[in-house]
Structures are given as structure tokens and as C-alpha cells.
Design a protein around this motif. Structure first.
Motif, PDB file in Angstrom:
ATOM      1  N   PRO A  85       0.828  -1.211   0.000  1.00 50.30           N
ATOM      2  CA  PRO A  85       0.000   0.000   0.000  1.00 50.30           C
ATOM      3  C   PRO A  85       0.863   1.263   0.000  1.00 50.30           C
ATOM      4  CG  PRO A  85       0.016  -0.997   2.174  1.00 50.30           C
ATOM      5  CD  PRO A  85       0.745  -1.930   1.269  1.00 50.30           C
ATOM      6  N   ALA A  86       0.361   2.284  -0.633  1.00 50.10           N
ATOM      7  CA  ALA A  86       1.027   3.588  -0.639  1.00 50.10           C
ATOM      8  C   ALA A  86       0.518   4.396   0.550  1.00 50.10           C
ATOM      9  CB  ALA A  86       0.756   4.323  -1.932  1.00 50.10           C
ATOM     10  N   THR A  87       1.427   4.749   1.445  1.00 48.90           N
ATOM     11  CA  THR A  87       1.075   5.536   2.622  1.00 48.90           C
ATOM     12  C   THR A  87       1.761   6.902   2.598  1.00 48.90           C
ATOM     13  OG1 THR A  87       2.866   4.509   3.879  1.00 48.90           O
ATOM     14  CG2 THR A  87       0.680   3.487   4.041  1.00 48.90           C
ATOM     15  N   GLY A  88       2.475   7.160   1.532  1.00 44.11           N
ATOM     16  CA  GLY A  88       3.158   8.441   1.336  1.00 44.11           C
ATOM     17  C   GLY A  88       3.202   8.751  -0.146  1.00 44.11           C
ATOM     18  N   ASP A  89       4.074   9.667  -0.532  1.00 40.22           N
ATOM     19  CA  ASP A  89       4.176  10.054  -1.930  1.00 40.22           C
ATOM     20  C   ASP A  89       4.479   8.842  -2.805  1.00 40.22           C
ATOM     21  OD1 ASP A  89       3.797  12.583  -0.929  1.00 40.22           O
ATOM     22  OD2 ASP A  89       5.874  13.228  -1.218  1.00 40.22           O
ATOM     23  N   ILE A  90       3.969   8.888  -4.045  1.00 40.88           N
ATOM     24  CA  ILE A  90       4.136   7.790  -4.994  1.00 40.88           C
ATOM     25  C   ILE A  90       4.993   8.299  -6.150  1.00 40.88           C
ATOM     26  CG2 ILE A  90       2.967   6.133  -6.489  1.00 40.88           C
ATOM     27  CD1 ILE A  90       0.423   6.648  -4.800  1.00 40.88           C
ATOM     28  N   TYR A  91       6.024   7.546  -6.476  1.00 39.61           N
ATOM     29  CA  TYR A  91       6.940   7.893  -7.564  1.00 39.61           C
ATOM     30  C   TYR A  91       6.820   6.840  -8.656  1.00 39.61           C
ATOM     31  CZ  TYR A  91       8.831  10.865  -3.938  1.00 39.61           C
ATOM     32  OH  TYR A  91       8.951  11.801  -2.950  1.00 39.61           O
ATOM     33  N   GLY A  92       6.991   7.261  -9.897  1.00 38.94           N
ATOM     34  CA  GLY A  92       6.885   6.312 -10.991  1.00 38.94           C
ATOM     35  C   GLY A  92       7.935   6.528 -12.053  1.00 38.94           C
ATOM     36  N   LYS A  93       8.310   5.410 -12.694  1.00 39.59           N
ATOM     37  CA  LYS A  93       9.250   5.419 -13.816  1.00 39.59           C
ATOM     38  C   LYS A  93       8.592   4.641 -14.940  1.00 39.59           C
ATOM     39  CE  LYS A  93      13.179   5.241 -10.668  1.00 39.59           C
ATOM     40  NZ  LYS A  93      14.403   4.529 -10.297  1.00 39.59           N
ATOM     41  N   ALA A  94       8.379   5.304 -16.075  1.00 38.47           N
ATOM     42  CA  ALA A  94       7.716   4.669 -17.211  1.00 38.47           C
ATOM     43  C   ALA A  94       8.672   4.571 -18.384  1.00 38.47           C
ATOM     44  CB  ALA A  94       6.488   5.478 -17.618  1.00 38.47           C
ATOM     45  N   GLU A  95       8.708   3.391 -18.996  1.00 35.75           N
ATOM     46  CA  GLU A  95       9.583   3.191 -20.145  1.00 35.75           C
ATOM     47  C   GLU A  95       8.817   2.506 -21.275  1.00 35.75           C
ATOM     48  OE1 GLU A  95      14.054   1.656 -21.188  1.00 35.75           O
ATOM     49  OE2 GLU A  95      13.202   1.168 -19.237  1.00 35.75           O
ATOM     50  N   VAL A  96       8.974   3.046 -22.474  1.00 40.19           N
ATOM     51  CA  VAL A  96       8.360   2.430 -23.644  1.00 40.19           C
ATOM     52  C   VAL A  96       9.147   1.160 -23.959  1.00 40.19           C
ATOM     53  CG1 VAL A  96       7.811   2.700 -26.090  1.00 40.19           C
ATOM     54  CG2 VAL A  96       7.555   4.652 -24.530  1.00 40.19           C
TER      55      VAL A  96
END
Length: 138
Positions: A85-96
Motif C-alpha cells: 500500500p502507498a502511505t506516502g508520496d508515490i513515484y513512478g518510472k515509465a519506459e516504452v
């Protein structure tokens, strides 16, 4: 079109959700959502609804495709696997992972502030350029 401008200044859903694109390269995008009370499952806990993480992943995927072709294409299919579960900020990395003349595949890793994996997605998106314009984006 500049991906940072498109997704940070001209993306109403992203603004509503709190999506911020922080880094762009061709075929690769990073971003985040700062978790706020309205993202929570209830008023008694600070635990993000799964739709918040999904919204970030889907938005980053569209931005990653836009970094290749200039415009985001519509989502055709996405699989998301939640791992914690996310209980703080959520970071993401997206790659094609694949870019074709009709569809593209984008993979996203979602992380918390301690770089623990919150989830992953693999999505298929329309890439149908017509005369160098995506007919799904006005």
C-alpha cells in the motif's frame, strides 16, 4: 509538443490527481504524486486508493509515448500488480518497451520514498499517427 508542458500545465485530470512529471527522455518518463488526504481510502487513514497509483502509472505511460511521437495515445489495456500500500508520496518510472505503428507497450514501476516497489504496470496504448497527428488528441 513539450511533454513537461503538456502534462504539467495542460492536463486537467493530472492536475486534479496531483500528477507531476519530473523527468523526460525519449521513451522514458519519471513523475510523482504527493499523497494528500483526498487520495485516501477513508478519513481515518492515510492510505492511497489504488486508483491513485493507477492514475499515476497510466499518466506516465501516456507521457512516455508522447515523448516518442509527440502526443499521447489512448489506453487500450493495462495490467497492474499492487505489491504494497502507498502511505506516502508515490513515484513512478515509465519506459516504452515497444513502439509500433499501431500500438505501443509501456512498463511502469511505482515506488515509495524509500524506493520500495509499490506496484508495476504493463499497458498497451494506441499509437495511430495520421499525417503526423494523433487523431485521439485535439
Amino acid at each position: 509538443m513539450d511533454v513537461l508542458e503538456r502534462f504539467n500545465e495542460r492536463y486537467p485530470f493530472g492536475e486534479h490527481l496531483g500528477v507531476e512529471i519530473t523527468h523526460v527522455e525519449e521513451g522514458y518518463v519519471e513523475g510523482k504524486i504527493e499523497l494528500e488526504d483526498h487520495h485516501s481510502l477513508s478519513d481515518t487513514t492515510r492510505l492511497a486508493h489504488g486508483g491513485v497509483a493507477f492514475g499515476l502509472a497510466d499518466s506516465l505511460s501516456a507521457a512516455a509515448l508522447a515523448s516518442v511521437e509527440g502526443n499521447p495515445g489512448p489506453t487500450l489495456d493495462v495490467r497492474i500488480d499492487y505489491m504494497r500500500p502507498a502511505t506516502g508520496d508515490i513515484y513512478g518510472k515509465a519506459e516504452v518497451a515497444r513502439y509500433g505503428s499501431d500500438t505501443g507497450v509501456v512498463e511502469v514501476e511505482l515506488l515509495d520514498e524509500d524506493d520500495r516497489r509499490l506496484g508495476t504496470t504493463r499497458g498497451v496504448y494506441k499509437t495511430n499517427l495520421v499525417e503526423e497527428q494523433n487523431p485521439f488528441v485535439g
